[in-house]
Each structure stands twice: as structure tokens, then as C-alpha cells.
Design an enzyme around this catalytic site. Structure first.
Site, PDB file in Angstrom:
ATOM      1  N   TYR A  59     -43.491-114.412  11.913  1.00  0.00           N
ATOM      2  CA  TYR A  59     -44.433-114.043  12.748  1.00  0.00           C
ATOM      3  C   TYR A  59     -45.268-115.148  13.644  1.00  0.00           C
ATOM      4  CZ  TYR A  59     -44.284-109.728  10.032  1.00  0.00           C
ATOM      5  OH  TYR A  59     -43.701-108.700   9.126  1.00  0.00           O
ATOM      6  N   LYS A  98     -50.554 -97.859  17.200  1.00  0.00           N
ATOM      7  CA  LYS A  98     -51.701 -96.843  16.610  1.00  0.00           C
ATOM      8  C   LYS A  98     -51.659 -96.645  15.046  1.00  0.00           C
ATOM      9  CE  LYS A  98     -49.353 -93.495  15.933  1.00  0.00           C
ATOM     10  NZ  LYS A  98     -48.856 -93.123  14.511  1.00  0.00           N
TER      11      LYS A  98
END
Length: 323
Positions: A59, A98
């Protein structure tokens, strides 16, 4: 011609592979440029529709890539705020699955970083981009069904997989975070109202994770009744019941997957008006809305302050269940 916004995806999650990465690839003004994963096998399905995809082994490497403008974060819930902040600090716009946070105060450092950097930071609450919800809001707030009396909502699916992140407390799993966001957020979005109180919340837990919640809440002028569950046959609808009519969305949350997006407006003398939106991809619309905000300075339809409001109501549900 304006250069497209170059997107990177943090992690080869199934949802990213099946929905959001294809949506980025299909959206106007967007380009799926990079993926962060240490597994070439997991990268392979992404390369099928984006053959020029750059794959980073971490990442951090993707965030350090100067050719990436924006990042989509589909990581487990407990990592959302951490990587949203890292993306902003790396100078990237960020769209986070979410729920952005596990409690309302989790949003505050992300909002502060957004304001400090001037970058877009948003929760991927895709339904507000779909025309059925925009139409529902227009009709309800425009008085088409008269003063609102009650909102009813059900969202359920079956998931007993103990290895799935939705069923693991250490990854921020639970029905309220996964689908309660939709059940509560959609009512707030359409009505424009905020809850006065959650009067009752019955929460069923398994292995430390909320798997079913039954909720009764009061808003100014109307009541809300809802059920969300990860232990029930798939079902979804939301109905807005007014003094002069009822507006129902029969496939409010997974339009085009669960069923076709359809709005039914029932009023006096047996009148029923039906509107449908076949073929609309709300994920593509969400990516394009990000682009309009980033390139044109347009107001994003679902700012973090709205998402924080939904999490505040979720916090109220948990507090009512414990009290």
C-alpha cells in the site's frame, strides 16, 4: 481534453474486483492505473479489464507513486480511517468504503486532514448518486406524499461465513456497519432530517458481532422503523409513508444486482406512478462525481459531514441497545 484522474486501489478485495475497479475503469474522466497487492493471482482478474494496470507490492508503494491522483480504499472497516489519513498525507484524493469509521469521532481527524490539504475525502456511500434516490428526495421534500408520518426500511442478506470480515469483531464487522449505514443514511438523505432519539434497539450478536438489529427511532414529525440483518433471506426496501401517499423503493441499495431500480408513488384514487432506471450503475456515477469535485470544484453530493451524521445515528442505536 482534460487528463483523466488516475486511480489506485489499495488491496484486491472481492468488492473492488467485482464492482468498484470496473466502475473506475468505465467512468468518464477516470483511469484505473494501479493496484496494491502482493499476490499476482489476485491481480490477474483486474488485468482482464485493465491490461495496462500497474501492480505495487505494498500500500505504501502505491501511495508513493507520483502518477496516482486518487485512491480507493476497500480494506476491512477497522483500517479505513488509518489509510484515508495516509492517502491524504501522501497528497492523494481518497474514496473510502463505508463505514469510514467505527464511531462518529473517528471521522474528525479525516475531516481535519481533508480541510488542511484541500483534497477530496469521501465515504463510498454510492446510493446517493443513483437517480432513484435523488428523485425520492425531490418528491418527499417537495410534498408529493404530504407531511411524512413514517419511514420503514429492511435490508438483509445471509452470511454465516466465520472467516468473512463482516463476521469478525477484530476487523470492525457487523450488520450495522455493513448495511445499517444504508438503512439509516438513506432515510436521512431523502428526508433531510436528523433523528431526535432512538427509542428502541434490539441487537442480536454472535461471536461479538452484531448480526441483526431492529430499530425504532423518532425524527421531527415522523417515526422510523427498520431492520438490518446478516442472518436472513435477502430482502431490501424502503418506504416513505405520508398523509397523502406512499413512496416505495423496491431495490434501494443494490440496484441492478438485487433487482431493477424502481420507484412506486401511490396517491389518492388508486393512482400508482412507477419510475424505473434500468442499466444505471451507481458505482460509475460515484466515481464520476469524485471527478467533478476534483476537476471542477463541484460540491461532492455526500460530504464526510453527512456520513458522520449517519455514524452518529448508528452510535445512538448501539447506546439504546445497551441502555
Amino acid at each position: 481534453m482534460t487528463d483523466p484522474i488516475r486511480w489506485g486501489v489499495l488491496g484486491a478485495a472481492n468488492f473492488a474486483r467485482n464492482h468498484m475497479a470496473p466502475a473506475i475503469h468505465a467512468a468518464r474522466g477516470a483511469e484505473l492505473s494501479a493496484l496494491a497487492t502482493s499476490s499476482e493471482d489476485k491481480a490477474a482478474p483486474f488485468r482482464e479489464f485493465a491490461p495496462g494496470l500497474k501492480v505495487h507490492g505494498s500500500y505504501e508503494a502505491l501511495l508513493a507513486d507520483p502518477e496516482i491522483d486518487a485512491v480507493y480504499v476497500p480494506l476491512p472497516n477497522h483500517l479505513h480511517c488509518e489509510w484515508a489519513l495516509k492517502a491524504l498525507e501522501a497528497g492523494k484524493h481518497v474514496l473510502v468504503e463505508k463505514p469510514m469509521g467505527l464511531k462518529a469521532t473517528d471521522f474528525d481527524p479525516v475531516i481535519a486532514a481533508r480541510d488542511r490539504t484541500g483534497l477530496l475525502a469521501a465515504e463510498a456511500f454510492m446510493i446517493v448518486h443513483h437517480p432513484q434516490f435523488r428523485r425520492a428526495r425531490e418528491l418527499v421534500q417537495g410534498g408529493a406524499i404530504g407531511p411524512l408520518v413514517q419511514v420503514d426500511c429492511v435490508f438483509s442478506f445471509m452470511n454465516r461465513d466465520g472467516e468473512n470480515i463482516r463476521n469478525r469483531p477484530e476487523t470492525g464487522g457487523g450488520a450495522m456497519g455493513d448495511i445499517g449505514v444504508y438503512a439509516l443514511g438513506s432515510a436521512r438523505f431523502v428526508t433531510g432530517a436528523e433523528p431526535d432519539a432512538v427509542d428502541h434497539a434490539d441487537i442480536v450478536r454472535e461471536n461479538g458481532v452484531d448480526v441483526t438489529a431492529r430499530i425504532a427511532a423518532r425524527f421531527p414529525g415522523f417515526i422510523y422503523s427498520g431492520t438490518v440483518s446478516m442472518r436472513a433471506f435477502p430482502r431490501q426496501y424502503i418506504a416513505f409513508h405520508g398523509e397523502d401517499g406512499v413512496l416505495t423503493l423496491t431495490c434501494p441499495f443494490n440496484a441492478g444486482v438485487f433487482d431493477q431500480a424502481e420507484l412506486r408513488l401511490e396517491r389518492g384514487a388508486g393512482r400508482v406512478e412507477v419510475e424505473r432506471w434500468p442499466g444505471v450503475n451507481q458505482y460509475v456515477l460515484q466515481v464520476e462525481a469524485c471527478g467533478h469535485s476534483v476537476r471542477d470544484g463541484a460540491a461532492y453530493p455526500c460530504p464526510l459531514e453527512f456520513s458522520r451524521g449517519t455514524q452518529t445515528m448508528i452510535d445512538m442505536v448501539f447506546a439504546a441497545a445497551e441502555g
